[in-house]
Design an enzyme around this catalytic site. Structure first.
Site, PDB file in Angstrom:
ATOM      1  N   ARG A 295       0.843  -1.197   0.000  1.00 18.09           N
ATOM      2  CA  ARG A 295       0.000   0.000   0.000  1.00 18.09           C
ATOM      3  C   ARG A 295       0.886   1.258   0.000  1.00 18.09           C
ATOM      4  O   ARG A 295       0.594   2.240  -0.673  1.00 18.09           O
ATOM      5  CB  ARG A 295      -0.948  -0.020   1.201  1.00 18.09           C
TER       6      ARG A 295
ATOM      7  N   PHE B  24     -11.064  -5.152  -5.543  1.00 18.70           N
ATOM      8  CA  PHE B  24     -11.102  -5.902  -4.276  1.00 18.70           C
ATOM      9  C   PHE B  24     -10.569  -4.985  -3.167  1.00 18.70           C
ATOM     10  O   PHE B  24      -9.599  -5.310  -2.486  1.00 18.70           O
ATOM     11  CB  PHE B  24     -10.266  -7.190  -4.363  1.00 18.70           C
TER      12      PHE B  24
ATOM     13  N   ASP C 226     -15.574  -3.389  -4.722  1.00 23.28           N
ATOM     14  CA  ASP C 226     -15.636  -4.569  -3.855  1.00 23.28           C
ATOM     15  C   ASP C 226     -17.079  -5.064  -3.877  1.00 23.28           C
ATOM     16  O   ASP C 226     -18.014  -4.274  -4.081  1.00 23.28           O
ATOM     17  CB  ASP C 226     -15.209  -4.233  -2.423  1.00 23.28           C
ATOM     18  N   SER C 227     -17.256  -6.369  -3.650  1.00 26.63           N
ATOM     19  CA  SER C 227     -18.614  -6.907  -3.655  1.00 26.63           C
ATOM     20  C   SER C 227     -19.270  -6.829  -2.282  1.00 26.63           C
ATOM     21  O   SER C 227     -20.449  -7.129  -2.124  1.00 26.63           O
ATOM     22  CB  SER C 227     -18.590  -8.366  -4.138  1.00 26.63           C
TER      23      SER C 227
ATOM     24  N   ASP D  47      -6.073  -7.111  -6.023  1.00 32.42           N
ATOM     25  CA  ASP D  47      -5.720  -7.840  -4.783  1.00 32.42           C
ATOM     26  C   ASP D  47      -6.879  -8.746  -4.379  1.00 32.42           C
ATOM     27  O   ASP D  47      -7.563  -8.505  -3.387  1.00 32.42           O
ATOM     28  CB  ASP D  47      -5.399  -6.835  -3.666  1.00 32.42           C
TER      29      ASP D  47
ATOM     30  N   CYS E 297      -2.772 -14.257  -3.020  1.00 37.20           N
ATOM     31  CA  CYS E 297      -2.500 -14.679  -1.635  1.00 37.20           C
ATOM     32  C   CYS E 297      -2.857 -16.150  -1.471  1.00 37.20           C
ATOM     33  O   CYS E 297      -3.171 -16.610  -0.378  1.00 37.20           O
ATOM     34  CB  CYS E 297      -3.252 -13.795  -0.634  1.00 37.20           C
TER      35      CYS E 297
HETATM   36  N1  SAH Z   1      -6.829  -4.960  -0.823  1.00 31.88           N
HETATM   37  C1  SAH Z   1      -7.489  -5.092   0.460  1.00 31.88           C
HETATM   38  C2  SAH Z   1      -7.746  -6.541   0.844  1.00 31.88           C
HETATM   39  C3  SAH Z   1      -8.547  -7.324  -0.174  1.00 31.88           C
HETATM   40  S1  SAH Z   1      -9.305  -8.730   0.495  1.00 31.88           S
HETATM   41  C4  SAH Z   1      -6.701  -4.351   1.530  1.00 31.88           C
HETATM   42  O1  SAH Z   1      -5.615  -3.828   1.243  1.00 31.88           O
HETATM   43  O2  SAH Z   1      -7.153  -4.282   2.662  1.00 31.88           O
HETATM   44  C5  SAH Z   1     -10.340  -9.256  -0.799  1.00 31.88           C
HETATM   45  C6  SAH Z   1     -11.612  -8.458  -0.982  1.00 31.88           C
HETATM   46  O3  SAH Z   1     -12.245  -8.954  -2.157  1.00 31.88           O
HETATM   47  C7  SAH Z   1     -12.649  -8.572   0.113  1.00 31.88           C
HETATM   48  O4  SAH Z   1     -12.966  -7.290   0.582  1.00 31.88           O
HETATM   49  C8  SAH Z   1     -13.892  -9.196  -0.555  1.00 31.88           C
HETATM   50  O5  SAH Z   1     -15.110  -8.606  -0.112  1.00 31.88           O
HETATM   51  C9  SAH Z   1     -13.657  -8.863  -1.995  1.00 31.88           C
HETATM   52  N2  SAH Z   1     -14.235  -9.761  -3.008  1.00 31.88           N
HETATM   53  C10 SAH Z   1     -14.208 -11.118  -3.036  1.00 31.88           C
HETATM   54  N3  SAH Z   1     -14.713 -11.584  -4.199  1.00 31.88           N
HETATM   55  C11 SAH Z   1     -15.069 -10.487  -4.932  1.00 31.88           C
HETATM   56  C12 SAH Z   1     -15.618 -10.298  -6.238  1.00 31.88           C
HETATM   57  N4  SAH Z   1     -15.892 -11.342  -7.022  1.00 31.88           N
HETATM   58  N5  SAH Z   1     -15.824  -9.044  -6.670  1.00 31.88           N
HETATM   59  C13 SAH Z   1     -15.529  -7.979  -5.871  1.00 31.88           C
HETATM   60  N6  SAH Z   1     -14.989  -8.095  -4.647  1.00 31.88           N
HETATM   61  C14 SAH Z   1     -14.751  -9.327  -4.181  1.00 31.88           C
END
Ligand code: SAH
Length: 396
Positions: free
Chosen positions: A211, A227, A249-250, A300, A340
Protein backbone atom coordinates in the site's frame (compact mmCIF):
# COMPACT_ATOMS: atom_id res chain seq x y z
CA UNK A 1 4.23 -39.30 26.27
CA UNK A 2 2.39 -40.97 23.36
CA UNK A 3 4.58 -41.78 20.39
CA UNK A 4 3.77 -41.01 16.79
CA UNK A 5 5.69 -43.51 14.69
CA UNK A 6 6.42 -42.54 11.09
CA UNK A 7 6.58 -44.93 8.15
CA UNK A 8 10.04 -45.80 6.84
CA UNK A 9 11.49 -42.98 4.73
CA UNK A 10 8.76 -40.55 5.77
CA UNK A 11 11.01 -38.43 7.97
CA UNK A 12 12.61 -36.52 5.10
CA UNK A 13 10.27 -33.53 5.16
CA UNK A 14 10.76 -33.27 8.90
CA UNK A 15 14.54 -33.35 8.49
CA UNK A 16 14.19 -30.22 6.31
CA UNK A 17 12.30 -28.56 9.17
CA UNK A 18 8.92 -28.74 7.51
CA UNK A 19 6.52 -28.79 10.48
CA UNK A 20 3.59 -30.73 9.01
CA UNK A 21 3.17 -34.50 9.33
CA UNK A 22 0.58 -35.73 6.84
CA UNK A 23 -1.62 -38.78 7.44
CA UNK A 24 0.26 -40.65 4.70
CA UNK A 25 3.52 -40.41 6.66
CA UNK A 26 2.11 -41.94 9.85
CA UNK A 27 2.48 -45.61 10.70
CA UNK A 28 0.80 -45.63 14.11
CA UNK A 29 0.19 -43.84 17.36
CA UNK A 30 1.45 -45.70 20.40
CA UNK A 31 -0.36 -44.77 23.58
CA UNK A 32 -3.39 -42.51 23.88
CA UNK A 33 -3.62 -38.91 22.80
CA UNK A 34 -6.52 -36.48 22.61
CA UNK A 35 -6.67 -33.77 19.94
CA UNK A 36 -4.03 -31.13 20.66
CA UNK A 37 -1.97 -33.32 23.00
CA UNK A 38 1.77 -33.28 22.59
CA UNK A 39 3.23 -36.44 21.08
CA UNK A 40 6.79 -37.54 20.54
CA UNK A 41 7.49 -38.06 16.84
CA UNK A 42 9.82 -40.97 16.14
CA UNK A 43 11.26 -42.44 12.93
CA UNK A 44 10.38 -45.98 11.88
CA UNK A 45 13.57 -47.17 13.61
CA UNK A 46 12.51 -45.50 16.87
CA UNK A 47 14.84 -42.49 16.66
CA UNK A 48 13.21 -39.43 18.31
CA UNK A 49 12.74 -36.53 15.86
CA UNK A 50 10.45 -33.88 17.27
CA UNK A 51 7.55 -33.02 19.53
CA UNK A 52 4.27 -32.20 17.86
CA UNK A 53 0.60 -31.50 18.46
CA UNK A 54 -1.66 -34.43 17.61
CA UNK A 55 -4.64 -33.68 15.36
CA UNK A 56 -6.48 -36.89 14.48
CA UNK A 57 -9.24 -35.17 12.46
CA UNK A 58 -6.95 -33.32 10.08
CA UNK A 59 -5.05 -34.56 7.04
CA UNK A 60 -2.15 -32.80 8.73
CA UNK A 61 -2.05 -35.37 11.54
CA UNK A 62 0.51 -33.50 13.61
CA UNK A 63 2.23 -30.10 13.63
CA UNK A 64 5.69 -29.82 15.07
CA UNK A 65 6.19 -27.57 18.08
CA UNK A 66 9.88 -28.31 18.36
CA UNK A 67 12.48 -30.15 16.28
CA UNK A 68 14.43 -30.75 19.51
CA UNK A 69 12.99 -34.07 20.74
CA UNK A 70 14.07 -33.20 24.32
CA UNK A 71 12.38 -29.79 24.54
CA UNK A 72 9.39 -29.74 26.89
CA UNK A 73 6.22 -28.15 25.54
CA UNK A 74 4.76 -26.24 28.48
CA UNK A 75 3.90 -22.68 29.56
CA UNK A 76 7.58 -21.72 29.56
CA UNK A 77 7.95 -23.00 25.98
CA UNK A 78 5.21 -20.64 24.77
CA UNK A 79 6.69 -17.77 26.75
CA UNK A 80 10.02 -18.30 24.97
CA UNK A 81 8.53 -18.66 21.51
CA UNK A 82 6.21 -15.66 21.86
CA UNK A 83 8.94 -13.44 23.30
CA UNK A 84 11.33 -14.40 20.50
CA UNK A 85 8.65 -13.58 17.90
CA UNK A 86 7.83 -10.22 19.49
CA UNK A 87 11.54 -9.34 19.67
CA UNK A 88 11.92 -10.29 16.00
CA UNK A 89 9.42 -7.53 15.19
CA UNK A 90 11.83 -5.00 16.69
CA UNK A 91 14.70 -5.91 14.38
CA UNK A 92 13.63 -3.81 11.42
CA UNK A 93 13.09 -0.08 11.82
CA UNK A 94 9.99 0.02 9.60
CA UNK A 95 8.23 -2.42 11.94
CA UNK A 96 9.05 -0.62 15.18
CA UNK A 97 6.76 2.30 14.48
CA UNK A 98 3.73 0.30 13.33
CA UNK A 99 0.48 0.40 15.31
CA UNK A 100 -0.79 -2.54 13.29
CA UNK A 101 1.64 -5.44 13.39
CA UNK A 102 1.51 -9.21 13.01
CA UNK A 103 3.20 -10.53 16.15
CA UNK A 104 2.81 -14.25 15.57
CA UNK A 105 2.83 -15.73 12.08
CA UNK A 106 2.10 -19.39 12.77
CA UNK A 107 4.54 -22.02 11.55
CA UNK A 108 7.12 -19.43 10.47
CA UNK A 109 7.40 -18.20 14.07
CA UNK A 110 7.58 -21.77 15.38
CA UNK A 111 3.93 -21.68 16.47
CA UNK A 112 1.80 -23.74 14.05
CA UNK A 113 -1.81 -22.62 13.94
CA UNK A 114 -1.23 -19.44 15.94
CA UNK A 115 -1.81 -15.98 14.45
CA UNK A 116 -1.68 -12.83 16.56
CA UNK A 117 -2.16 -9.32 15.16
CA UNK A 118 -1.62 -6.24 17.27
CA UNK A 119 -3.71 -3.11 16.74
CA UNK A 120 -2.50 -0.50 19.21
CA UNK A 121 -2.96 -2.03 22.66
CA UNK A 122 -5.37 -4.70 21.45
CA UNK A 123 -4.22 -8.10 20.20
CA UNK A 124 -6.39 -10.34 18.05
CA UNK A 125 -5.55 -14.01 18.41
CA UNK A 126 -6.55 -16.63 15.86
CA UNK A 127 -6.07 -20.31 16.64
CA UNK A 128 -6.49 -22.68 13.71
CA UNK A 129 -5.08 -26.03 14.85
CA UNK A 130 -5.94 -28.49 17.60
CA UNK A 131 -2.56 -27.91 19.25
CA UNK A 132 -2.90 -24.12 19.21
CA UNK A 133 -6.44 -24.42 20.58
CA UNK A 134 -5.25 -26.44 23.54
CA UNK A 135 -2.61 -23.89 24.56
CA UNK A 136 -4.93 -20.83 24.37
CA UNK A 137 -4.36 -19.73 27.98
CA UNK A 138 -0.59 -20.21 27.82
CA UNK A 139 -0.54 -18.07 24.67
CA UNK A 140 -2.60 -15.35 26.33
CA UNK A 141 -0.23 -15.24 29.32
CA UNK A 142 2.82 -15.23 27.03
CA UNK A 143 1.44 -12.42 24.85
CA UNK A 144 0.48 -10.36 27.85
CA UNK A 145 3.93 -10.72 29.33
CA UNK A 146 5.82 -10.06 26.07
CA UNK A 147 3.82 -7.00 25.01
CA UNK A 148 2.07 -5.56 28.07
CA UNK A 149 -1.11 -5.36 25.97
CA UNK A 150 -4.27 -4.84 27.98
CA UNK A 151 -6.70 -6.53 25.62
CA UNK A 152 -6.72 -9.82 23.77
CA UNK A 153 -9.65 -10.78 21.56
CA UNK A 154 -10.02 -14.23 20.05
CA UNK A 155 -11.16 -14.45 16.42
CA UNK A 156 -10.94 -18.20 15.86
CA UNK A 157 -13.77 -18.37 13.33
CA UNK A 158 -11.73 -19.25 10.26
CA UNK A 159 -13.09 -22.11 8.09
CA UNK A 160 -9.86 -24.05 8.40
CA UNK A 161 -10.74 -24.89 12.02
CA UNK A 162 -13.36 -27.30 10.72
CA UNK A 163 -10.61 -29.39 9.12
CA UNK A 164 -9.16 -29.82 12.61
CA UNK A 165 -12.52 -30.76 14.11
CA UNK A 166 -12.75 -27.45 15.96
CA UNK A 167 -15.81 -25.23 16.33
CA UNK A 168 -15.65 -21.47 15.73
CA UNK A 169 -14.79 -19.42 18.83
CA UNK A 170 -14.76 -15.65 19.33
CA UNK A 171 -14.67 -13.39 22.37
CA UNK A 172 -12.51 -11.46 24.82
CA UNK A 173 -9.74 -13.49 26.47
CA UNK A 174 -8.23 -10.54 28.33
CA UNK A 175 -9.81 -7.18 29.13
CA UNK A 176 -12.96 -6.03 27.39
CA UNK A 177 -14.09 -4.10 24.33
CA UNK A 178 -12.40 -0.69 24.10
CA UNK A 179 -14.75 2.30 24.64
CA UNK A 180 -14.32 3.65 21.10
CA UNK A 181 -13.96 1.85 17.76
CA UNK A 182 -10.46 0.60 17.07
CA UNK A 183 -8.29 2.27 14.46
CA UNK A 184 -4.63 2.34 13.52
CA UNK A 185 -2.45 4.75 11.58
CA UNK A 186 -0.70 3.01 8.71
CA UNK A 187 1.86 5.06 6.79
CA UNK A 188 0.10 8.26 7.77
CA UNK A 189 -3.43 7.11 6.99
CA UNK A 190 -5.94 6.30 9.73
CA UNK A 191 -7.81 3.05 9.18
CA UNK A 192 -10.62 1.55 11.20
CA UNK A 193 -10.14 -2.07 12.24
CA UNK A 194 -13.28 -4.07 12.89
CA UNK A 195 -11.85 -6.92 14.93
CA UNK A 196 -15.28 -8.45 15.59
CA UNK A 197 -16.87 -8.49 12.13
CA UNK A 198 -14.06 -7.58 9.73
CA UNK A 199 -12.20 -10.09 7.55
CA UNK A 200 -9.48 -12.25 9.13
CA UNK A 201 -8.42 -10.44 12.31
CA UNK A 202 -9.98 -7.20 11.03
CA UNK A 203 -7.35 -5.85 8.65
CA UNK A 204 -4.96 -7.07 5.92
CA UNK A 205 -1.65 -6.24 7.55
CA UNK A 206 0.20 -8.24 4.90
CA UNK A 207 -0.29 -5.52 2.27
CA UNK A 208 1.19 -2.67 4.35
CA UNK A 209 4.39 -2.28 2.27
CA UNK A 210 2.53 -2.64 -0.99
CA UNK A 211 0.00 0.00 0.00
CA UNK A 212 2.94 2.32 0.74
CA UNK A 213 4.39 1.53 -2.69
CA UNK A 214 1.04 2.49 -4.22
CA UNK A 215 1.24 5.84 -2.51
CA UNK A 216 4.72 6.42 -3.95
CA UNK A 217 3.51 5.59 -7.47
CA UNK A 218 0.10 7.25 -7.52
CA UNK A 219 0.89 10.88 -8.26
CA UNK A 220 -1.27 12.21 -11.08
CA UNK A 221 -2.52 8.72 -11.96
CA UNK A 222 -6.10 7.70 -12.57
CA UNK A 223 -6.29 4.65 -10.29
CA UNK A 224 -8.47 1.54 -10.21
CA UNK A 225 -8.45 -0.51 -7.00
CA UNK A 226 -10.12 -3.91 -7.40
CA UNK A 227 -11.10 -5.90 -4.28
CA UNK A 228 -10.62 -2.77 -2.17
CA UNK A 229 -12.01 -4.08 1.19
CA UNK A 230 -11.77 -1.17 3.65
CA UNK A 231 -9.97 1.05 1.13
CA UNK A 232 -6.34 0.62 2.21
CA UNK A 233 -4.83 0.89 -1.28
CA UNK A 234 -7.37 3.55 -2.32
CA UNK A 235 -6.56 5.89 0.56
CA UNK A 236 -2.82 5.50 0.04
CA UNK A 237 -3.31 6.30 -3.66
CA UNK A 238 -5.21 9.46 -2.70
CA UNK A 239 -2.49 10.36 -0.19
CA UNK A 240 0.04 9.94 -3.01
CA UNK A 241 -1.77 12.39 -5.25
CA UNK A 242 -3.81 10.14 -7.54
CA UNK A 243 -5.99 12.20 -9.88
CA UNK A 244 -8.98 9.94 -9.28
CA UNK A 245 -9.55 6.59 -7.54
CA UNK A 246 -12.27 4.11 -8.46
CA UNK A 247 -12.58 1.28 -5.92
CA UNK A 248 -14.56 -1.93 -6.36
CA UNK A 249 -15.64 -4.57 -3.85
CA UNK A 250 -18.61 -6.91 -3.65
CA UNK A 251 -19.03 -6.43 0.10
CA UNK A 252 -21.31 -3.59 1.21
CA UNK A 253 -19.98 -3.59 4.81
CA UNK A 254 -16.38 -3.41 3.54
CA UNK A 255 -17.28 -0.42 1.36
CA UNK A 256 -19.08 1.26 4.25
CA UNK A 257 -15.89 0.96 6.31
CA UNK A 258 -13.90 2.34 3.36
CA UNK A 259 -16.14 5.42 3.18
CA UNK A 260 -15.81 5.84 6.94
CA UNK A 261 -12.02 5.54 6.65
CA UNK A 262 -11.91 8.28 4.05
CA UNK A 263 -13.88 10.54 6.42
CA UNK A 264 -11.35 9.78 9.19
CA UNK A 265 -8.65 11.37 7.00
CA UNK A 266 -9.74 14.94 6.35
CA UNK A 267 -6.48 15.65 4.50
CA UNK A 268 -7.63 13.44 1.62
CA UNK A 269 -9.91 14.82 -1.08
CA UNK A 270 -13.05 12.65 -0.92
CA UNK A 271 -14.36 14.14 -4.17
CA UNK A 272 -11.65 12.20 -6.04
CA UNK A 273 -12.88 8.83 -4.72
CA UNK A 274 -15.63 6.68 -6.13
CA UNK A 275 -16.75 3.44 -4.44
CA UNK A 276 -18.58 0.81 -6.43
CA UNK A 277 -20.30 -2.28 -5.04
CA UNK A 278 -19.86 -4.87 -7.78
CA UNK A 279 -18.39 -8.19 -8.81
CA UNK A 280 -14.91 -7.39 -10.12
CA UNK A 281 -15.08 -10.05 -12.85
CA UNK A 282 -18.11 -8.46 -14.48
CA UNK A 283 -17.26 -4.84 -13.63
CA UNK A 284 -13.89 -5.07 -15.40
CA UNK A 285 -15.78 -6.07 -18.57
CA UNK A 286 -18.18 -3.16 -18.14
CA UNK A 287 -15.28 -0.71 -17.73
CA UNK A 288 -13.64 -2.13 -20.86
CA UNK A 289 -16.82 -1.85 -22.90
CA UNK A 290 -17.08 1.81 -21.86
CA UNK A 291 -13.55 2.39 -23.14
CA UNK A 292 -12.20 3.34 -19.69
CA UNK A 293 -8.43 3.58 -19.13
CA UNK A 294 -6.38 3.74 -15.94
CA UNK A 295 -2.78 4.66 -15.22
CA UNK A 296 -2.53 2.52 -12.10
CA UNK A 297 -4.48 -0.67 -11.43
CA UNK A 298 -4.42 -2.76 -8.25
CA UNK A 299 -5.70 -6.34 -8.29
CA UNK A 300 -5.72 -7.84 -4.78
CA UNK A 301 -8.28 -10.65 -4.94
CA UNK A 302 -9.22 -13.05 -2.14
CA UNK A 303 -7.58 -16.45 -1.87
CA UNK A 304 -8.78 -18.27 -5.01
CA UNK A 305 -6.68 -21.38 -4.20
CA UNK A 306 -6.44 -22.19 -0.51
CA UNK A 307 -4.48 -25.33 -1.44
CA UNK A 308 -2.82 -26.91 -4.46
CA UNK A 309 -6.02 -28.87 -5.17
CA UNK A 310 -7.76 -25.65 -6.28
CA UNK A 311 -4.84 -24.37 -8.33
CA UNK A 312 -6.27 -24.96 -11.79
CA UNK A 313 -9.56 -23.17 -11.29
CA UNK A 314 -7.79 -20.41 -9.40
CA UNK A 315 -5.29 -19.97 -12.23
CA UNK A 316 -8.18 -19.29 -14.62
CA UNK A 317 -9.62 -16.68 -12.28
CA UNK A 318 -6.25 -14.94 -11.88
CA UNK A 319 -5.73 -15.01 -15.62
CA UNK A 320 -9.15 -13.53 -16.27
CA UNK A 321 -8.75 -10.49 -14.01
CA UNK A 322 -5.19 -9.88 -15.16
CA UNK A 323 -6.18 -9.98 -18.85
CA UNK A 324 -8.71 -7.24 -18.12
CA UNK A 325 -6.21 -5.42 -15.93
CA UNK A 326 -3.81 -5.20 -18.88
CA UNK A 327 -6.62 -4.26 -21.28
CA UNK A 328 -7.65 -1.36 -19.06
CA UNK A 329 -4.13 0.00 -18.59
CA UNK A 330 -3.24 3.23 -20.37
CA UNK A 331 0.04 3.34 -22.27
CA UNK A 332 2.89 3.27 -19.74
CA UNK A 333 0.41 2.29 -17.03
CA UNK A 334 1.29 0.33 -13.90
CA UNK A 335 -0.30 -2.89 -12.71
CA UNK A 336 0.06 -4.05 -9.11
CA UNK A 337 -1.18 -7.61 -9.13
CA UNK A 338 -1.29 -10.09 -6.25
CA UNK A 339 -2.09 -13.62 -5.26
CA UNK A 340 -2.50 -14.68 -1.63
CA UNK A 341 -3.18 -18.31 -2.56
CA UNK A 342 -1.00 -20.85 -0.81
CA UNK A 343 -1.77 -23.23 -3.70
CA UNK A 344 -0.19 -20.97 -6.36
CA UNK A 345 3.59 -20.59 -6.32
CA UNK A 346 5.38 -17.36 -7.14
CA UNK A 347 6.63 -18.83 -10.40
CA UNK A 348 3.19 -20.08 -11.38
CA UNK A 349 1.70 -16.67 -10.65
CA UNK A 350 4.29 -14.95 -12.81
CA UNK A 351 3.46 -17.34 -15.68
CA UNK A 352 -0.24 -16.56 -15.31
CA UNK A 353 0.40 -12.82 -15.44
CA UNK A 354 2.70 -13.23 -18.45
CA UNK A 355 -0.02 -15.20 -20.27
CA UNK A 356 -2.54 -12.52 -19.40
CA UNK A 357 -0.40 -9.79 -20.95
CA UNK A 358 -0.08 -11.81 -24.14
CA UNK A 359 -3.83 -12.46 -24.24
CA UNK A 360 -4.46 -8.74 -23.78
CA UNK A 361 -2.01 -7.98 -26.59
CA UNK A 362 0.25 -5.91 -24.34
CA UNK A 363 4.02 -5.82 -23.94
CA UNK A 364 4.88 -5.56 -20.27
CA UNK A 365 7.75 -6.00 -17.85
CA UNK A 366 8.23 -6.65 -14.14
CA UNK A 367 9.62 -3.68 -12.24
CA UNK A 368 9.48 -5.30 -8.83
CA UNK A 369 8.63 -8.58 -7.10
CA UNK A 370 6.38 -7.96 -4.13
CA UNK A 371 5.71 -9.85 -0.90
CA UNK A 372 4.39 -9.47 2.62
CA UNK A 373 6.39 -7.32 5.07
CA UNK A 374 8.87 -8.63 7.64
CA UNK A 375 6.25 -9.15 10.34
CA UNK A 376 5.09 -12.05 8.13
CA UNK A 377 8.33 -14.05 8.14
CA UNK A 378 8.66 -17.22 6.06
CA UNK A 379 10.26 -20.26 7.68
CA UNK A 380 13.05 -21.44 5.40
CA UNK A 381 11.71 -24.98 5.55
CA UNK A 382 8.10 -23.83 5.12
CA UNK A 383 7.47 -22.44 1.64
CA UNK A 384 3.70 -22.35 2.38
CA UNK A 385 4.54 -19.37 4.59
CA UNK A 386 5.17 -17.30 1.47
CA UNK A 387 1.50 -17.16 0.52
CA UNK A 388 1.43 -13.53 -0.67
CA UNK A 389 3.21 -12.76 -3.91
CA UNK A 390 2.83 -9.82 -6.22
CA UNK A 391 4.25 -8.10 -9.26
CA UNK A 392 4.62 -4.49 -10.22
CA UNK A 393 4.35 -4.45 -14.00
CA UNK A 394 4.47 -1.71 -16.54
CA UNK A 395 2.84 -2.05 -19.93
CA UNK A 396 3.85 -0.24 -23.12
N1 SAH B 1 -6.83 -4.96 -0.82
C1 SAH B 1 -7.49 -5.09 0.46
C2 SAH B 1 -7.75 -6.54 0.84
C3 SAH B 1 -8.55 -7.32 -0.17
S1 SAH B 1 -9.31 -8.73 0.50
C4 SAH B 1 -6.70 -4.35 1.53
O1 SAH B 1 -5.61 -3.83 1.24
O2 SAH B 1 -7.15 -4.28 2.66
C5 SAH B 1 -10.34 -9.26 -0.80
C6 SAH B 1 -11.61 -8.46 -0.98
O3 SAH B 1 -12.25 -8.95 -2.16
C7 SAH B 1 -12.65 -8.57 0.11
O4 SAH B 1 -12.97 -7.29 0.58
C8 SAH B 1 -13.89 -9.20 -0.56
O5 SAH B 1 -15.11 -8.61 -0.11
C9 SAH B 1 -13.66 -8.86 -1.99
N2 SAH B 1 -14.23 -9.76 -3.01
C10 SAH B 1 -14.21 -11.12 -3.04
N3 SAH B 1 -14.71 -11.58 -4.20
C11 SAH B 1 -15.07 -10.49 -4.93
C12 SAH B 1 -15.62 -10.30 -6.24
N4 SAH B 1 -15.89 -11.34 -7.02
N5 SAH B 1 -15.82 -9.04 -6.67
C13 SAH B 1 -15.53 -7.98 -5.87
N6 SAH B 1 -14.99 -8.10 -4.65
C14 SAH B 1 -14.75 -9.33 -4.18
Amino acid sequence: MPQLVLLPGKDRQLARQHPWIFAGAVDRLEGRARPGDTVEVVAANGRPLARAAWSPESKIRARVWTFDPQEIVDDAFFKRRVLAAVERRLLLPELREQEGLRLLHGESDGLPGVIADRYGDTIVLQLTSAGADKWRQALVRALQRATGCARIYERSDSDVRRLEGLLPVAGWLLGEAPPSPLSIVENGVRMRVDIVAGHKTGFYLDQRDNRLLTRLLASGRRTLNCFCYSGGFSLQALAGGASQVLSIDSSAPALATAVENLALNPGLDASLAEWREADVFSELRVLKSHGERFDLIILDPPKFAPSAAHAERAARAYRDINVFGFRLLAAGGLLLTYSCSGGISRQHFQEIVADAAVAAGRQARILRHLAAPADHPVGLGFSEGEYLKGLLCQAD
